[in-house]
Design a protein around this motif. Structure first.
Motif, PDB file in Angstrom:
ATOM      1  N   ILE A 134    -103.329  79.861 -18.249  1.00  0.00           N
ATOM      2  CA  ILE A 134    -103.013  79.603 -16.849  1.00  0.00           C
ATOM      3  C   ILE A 134    -101.712  80.319 -16.505  1.00  0.00           C
ATOM      4  CG2 ILE A 134    -102.464  77.849 -15.120  1.00  0.00           C
ATOM      5  CD1 ILE A 134    -104.238  75.927 -16.596  1.00  0.00           C
ATOM      6  N   CYS A 135    -101.778  81.165 -15.484  1.00  0.00           N
ATOM      7  CA  CYS A 135    -100.610  81.890 -14.990  1.00  0.00           C
ATOM      8  C   CYS A 135    -100.293  81.354 -13.600  1.00  0.00           C
ATOM      9  CB  CYS A 135    -100.883  83.388 -14.923  1.00  0.00           C
ATOM     10  SG  CYS A 135    -101.355  84.102 -16.510  1.00  0.00           S
ATOM     11  N   CYS A 136     -99.031  81.000 -13.388  1.00  0.00           N
ATOM     12  CA  CYS A 136     -98.623  80.379 -12.137  1.00  0.00           C
ATOM     13  C   CYS A 136     -97.600  81.260 -11.430  1.00  0.00           C
ATOM     14  CB  CYS A 136     -98.017  79.014 -12.406  1.00  0.00           C
ATOM     15  SG  CYS A 136     -99.074  77.980 -13.444  1.00  0.00           S
ATOM     16  N   TYR A 137     -97.730  81.326 -10.106  1.00  0.00           N
ATOM     17  CA  TYR A 137     -96.870  82.196  -9.305  1.00  0.00           C
ATOM     18  C   TYR A 137     -96.295  81.422  -8.127  1.00  0.00           C
ATOM     19  CZ  TYR A 137     -99.040  85.805 -12.079  1.00  0.00           C
ATOM     20  OH  TYR A 137     -99.456  86.556 -13.146  1.00  0.00           O
ATOM     21  N   ASN A 138     -95.092  81.783  -7.766  1.00  0.00           N
ATOM     22  CA  ASN A 138     -94.411  81.183  -6.626  1.00  0.00           C
ATOM     23  C   ASN A 138     -94.123  82.279  -5.613  1.00  0.00           C
ATOM     24  OD1 ASN A 138     -93.044  79.330  -5.009  1.00  0.00           O
ATOM     25  ND2 ASN A 138     -91.214  79.279  -6.282  1.00  0.00           N
ATOM     26  N   ALA A 139     -93.993  81.885  -4.353  1.00  0.00           N
ATOM     27  CA  ALA A 139     -93.625  82.828  -3.299  1.00  0.00           C
ATOM     28  C   ALA A 139     -92.114  83.039  -3.311  1.00  0.00           C
ATOM     29  CB  ALA A 139     -94.061  82.293  -1.939  1.00  0.00           C
ATOM     30  N   ARG A 140     -91.696  84.244  -3.063  1.00  0.00           N
ATOM     31  CA  ARG A 140     -90.264  84.554  -3.028  1.00  0.00           C
ATOM     32  C   ARG A 140     -89.521  83.629  -2.074  1.00  0.00           C
ATOM     33  NH1 ARG A 140     -88.377  89.977  -0.237  1.00  0.00           N
ATOM     34  NH2 ARG A 140     -89.540  88.851   1.335  1.00  0.00           N
ATOM     35  N   SER A 141     -90.098  83.367  -0.906  1.00  0.00           N
ATOM     36  CA  SER A 141     -89.438  82.525   0.093  1.00  0.00           C
ATOM     37  C   SER A 141     -89.374  81.059  -0.325  1.00  0.00           C
ATOM     38  CB  SER A 141     -90.162  82.639   1.434  1.00  0.00           C
ATOM     39  OG  SER A 141     -91.505  82.207   1.295  1.00  0.00           O
ATOM     40  N   ASN A 142     -90.044  80.700  -1.408  1.00  0.00           N
ATOM     41  CA  ASN A 142     -90.087  79.330  -1.907  1.00  0.00           C
ATOM     42  C   ASN A 142     -89.189  79.162  -3.127  1.00  0.00           C
ATOM     43  OD1 ASN A 142     -91.087  76.705  -1.676  1.00  0.00           O
ATOM     44  ND2 ASN A 142     -92.748  77.084  -3.121  1.00  0.00           N
ATOM     45  N   ASN A 143     -88.188  80.021  -3.236  1.00  0.00           N
ATOM     46  CA  ASN A 143     -87.275  80.008  -4.362  1.00  0.00           C
ATOM     47  C   ASN A 143     -86.682  78.606  -4.547  1.00  0.00           C
ATOM     48  OD1 ASN A 143     -85.832  81.225  -6.441  1.00  0.00           O
ATOM     49  ND2 ASN A 143     -84.151  81.833  -5.113  1.00  0.00           N
ATOM     50  N   PRO A 144     -86.735  78.029  -5.755  1.00  0.00           N
ATOM     51  CA  PRO A 144     -86.173  76.694  -5.971  1.00  0.00           C
ATOM     52  C   PRO A 144     -84.692  76.644  -5.581  1.00  0.00           C
ATOM     53  CG  PRO A 144     -87.439  77.375  -7.883  1.00  0.00           C
ATOM     54  CD  PRO A 144     -87.332  78.570  -6.983  1.00  0.00           C
ATOM     55  N   TYR A 145     -84.285  75.504  -5.043  1.00  0.00           N
ATOM     56  CA  TYR A 145     -82.886  75.351  -4.623  1.00  0.00           C
ATOM     57  C   TYR A 145     -81.990  74.892  -5.763  1.00  0.00           C
ATOM     58  CZ  TYR A 145     -83.798  70.302  -4.295  1.00  0.00           C
ATOM     59  OH  TYR A 145     -84.133  69.005  -4.562  1.00  0.00           O
ATOM     60  N   LYS A 146     -82.583  74.556  -6.915  1.00  0.00           N
ATOM     61  CA  LYS A 146     -81.775  74.136  -8.062  1.00  0.00           C
ATOM     62  C   LYS A 146     -82.413  74.663  -9.347  1.00  0.00           C
ATOM     63  CE  LYS A 146     -84.099  69.670  -8.720  1.00  0.00           C
ATOM     64  NZ  LYS A 146     -83.915  68.222  -8.787  1.00  0.00           N
ATOM     65  N   GLU A 147     -81.623  74.674 -10.400  1.00  0.00           N
ATOM     66  CA  GLU A 147     -82.135  75.091 -11.705  1.00  0.00           C
ATOM     67  C   GLU A 147     -83.159  74.070 -12.182  1.00  0.00           C
ATOM     68  OE1 GLU A 147     -81.593  77.909 -13.383  1.00  0.00           O
ATOM     69  OE2 GLU A 147     -80.238  78.601 -11.816  1.00  0.00           O
ATOM     70  N   GLY A 148     -84.225  74.551 -12.773  1.00  0.00           N
ATOM     71  CA  GLY A 148     -85.266  73.676 -13.295  1.00  0.00           C
ATOM     72  C   GLY A 148     -85.853  74.272 -14.557  1.00  0.00           C
ATOM     73  N   GLN A 149     -86.964  73.721 -14.978  1.00  0.00           N
ATOM     74  CA  GLN A 149     -87.634  74.202 -16.187  1.00  0.00           C
ATOM     75  C   GLN A 149     -88.158  75.625 -16.011  1.00  0.00           C
ATOM     76  OE1 GLN A 149     -87.896  72.954 -19.186  1.00  0.00           O
ATOM     77  NE2 GLN A 149     -89.232  74.564 -19.939  1.00  0.00           N
ATOM     78  N   HIS A 150     -88.570  75.962 -14.789  1.00  0.00           N
ATOM     79  CA  HIS A 150     -89.140  77.281 -14.534  1.00  0.00           C
ATOM     80  C   HIS A 150     -88.154  78.115 -13.726  1.00  0.00           C
ATOM     81  CE1 HIS A 150     -92.637  75.568 -16.284  1.00  0.00           C
ATOM     82  NE2 HIS A 150     -92.823  74.718 -15.301  1.00  0.00           N
ATOM     83  N   PRO A 151     -88.316  79.426 -13.730  1.00  0.00           N
ATOM     84  CA  PRO A 151     -87.286  80.292 -13.156  1.00  0.00           C
ATOM     85  C   PRO A 151     -87.243  80.325 -11.630  1.00  0.00           C
ATOM     86  CG  PRO A 151     -89.142  81.609 -13.897  1.00  0.00           C
ATOM     87  CD  PRO A 151     -89.427  80.193 -14.307  1.00  0.00           C
ATOM     88  N   ARG A 152     -86.093  80.737 -11.170  1.00  0.00           N
ATOM     89  CA  ARG A 152     -85.941  81.068  -9.759  1.00  0.00           C
ATOM     90  C   ARG A 152     -86.522  82.469  -9.552  1.00  0.00           C
ATOM     91  NH1 ARG A 152     -79.862  78.854  -8.473  1.00  0.00           N
ATOM     92  NH2 ARG A 152     -80.463  76.691  -8.126  1.00  0.00           N
ATOM     93  N   TYR A 153     -86.491  82.915  -8.310  1.00  0.00           N
ATOM     94  CA  TYR A 153     -87.084  84.209  -7.948  1.00  0.00           C
ATOM     95  C   TYR A 153     -86.531  85.346  -8.805  1.00  0.00           C
ATOM     96  CZ  TYR A 153     -87.733  88.562  -5.394  1.00  0.00           C
ATOM     97  OH  TYR A 153     -88.037  89.855  -5.058  1.00  0.00           O
ATOM     98  N   THR A 154     -87.430  86.102  -9.358  1.00  0.00           N
ATOM     99  CA  THR A 154     -87.134  87.353 -10.059  1.00  0.00           C
ATOM    100  C   THR A 154     -88.213  88.337  -9.640  1.00  0.00           C
ATOM    101  OG1 THR A 154     -86.357  86.105 -11.981  1.00  0.00           O
ATOM    102  CG2 THR A 154     -86.811  88.430 -12.312  1.00  0.00           C
ATOM    103  N   PRO A 155     -87.840  89.490  -9.091  1.00  0.00           N
ATOM    104  CA  PRO A 155     -88.879  90.428  -8.659  1.00  0.00           C
ATOM    105  C   PRO A 155     -89.746  90.874  -9.834  1.00  0.00           C
ATOM    106  CG  PRO A 155     -86.662  91.298  -8.187  1.00  0.00           C
ATOM    107  CD  PRO A 155     -86.497  90.004  -8.900  1.00  0.00           C
TER     108      PRO A 155
END
Length: 196
Positions: A134-155
């Protein structure tokens, strides 16, 4: 993913689901955003793709989805044992209104699904394994506002398809440099939920 998310997509995380014959466990009904919400992601503008490595059948615990439940919005999730699962009162009501679909897949088939889609899988009681990625993707505009288990936006650096074979060959040859492994003890996304 960019077409589905209507934004630049970045890799949020990936994992292998390893359901070996006779021992592969079940996954409780849940939404991915049900626990990604805990990671500071403000909206459910995330998408996953499940890729069958082995054939996925009802007998070996294929994914089940309640078609259309991504329109319900985020359902509260609670920690039950080691798994974070959706509020079963809501799941039972959803089962009365939404079609249950068994996602039977051949090796190489891919299932794309929204982060609010209710999904689960049964134990693998068959004689055949069911592995999937399973590969999961996030939208750039949905960048997390805090550090978490998964990364913030990286191109994502887009490369030619031929690079997949080149990099894969290098990995299979034994080069294990620059490989990060998920440390379960550090995964706080599910543990921040209230216990049942």
């Amino acid at each position: 993913m960019e077409q589905l998310l209507d934004d630049e997509a970045y890799h949020y995380h990936s994992k292998m689901i390893l359901k070996d014959a006779k021992v592969g466990g079940a996954w409780a009904w849940h939404q991915d955003y049900g626990y990604w919400y805990q990671n500071g992601v403000l909206t459910p503008n995330l998408c996953s793709v499940s890729i069958a490595v082995d054939a996925a059948t009802k007998e070996n615990g294929c994914m089940q989805v309640l078609k259309g439940t991504h329109h319900m919005g985020r359902v509260d999730h609670v920690l039950s044992g080691d798994q974070a699962g959706a509020d079963m009162e809501r799941v039972r009501e959803a089962m009365k209104r939404y079609e249950l679909v068994y996602c039977v897949m051949k090796p190489g088939d891919a299932l794309f699904f929204h982060s609010n889609l209710l999904h689960a899988s049964a134990r693998n009681d068959s004689d055949k394994p069911r592995w999937s990625m399973i590969c999961c993707y996030n939208a750039r505009s949905n960048n997390p506002y805090k550090e978490g288990q998964h990364p913030r936006y990286t191109p994502l650096k887009k490369v030619a398809d031929a690079m997949i074979k080149k990099v894969g060959t290098k990995r299979l040859a034994g080069d294990r440099s620059n490989v990060a492994w998920l440390e379960v003890k550090k995964d706080t996304s599910a543990r921040t939920l209230k216990k049942k």
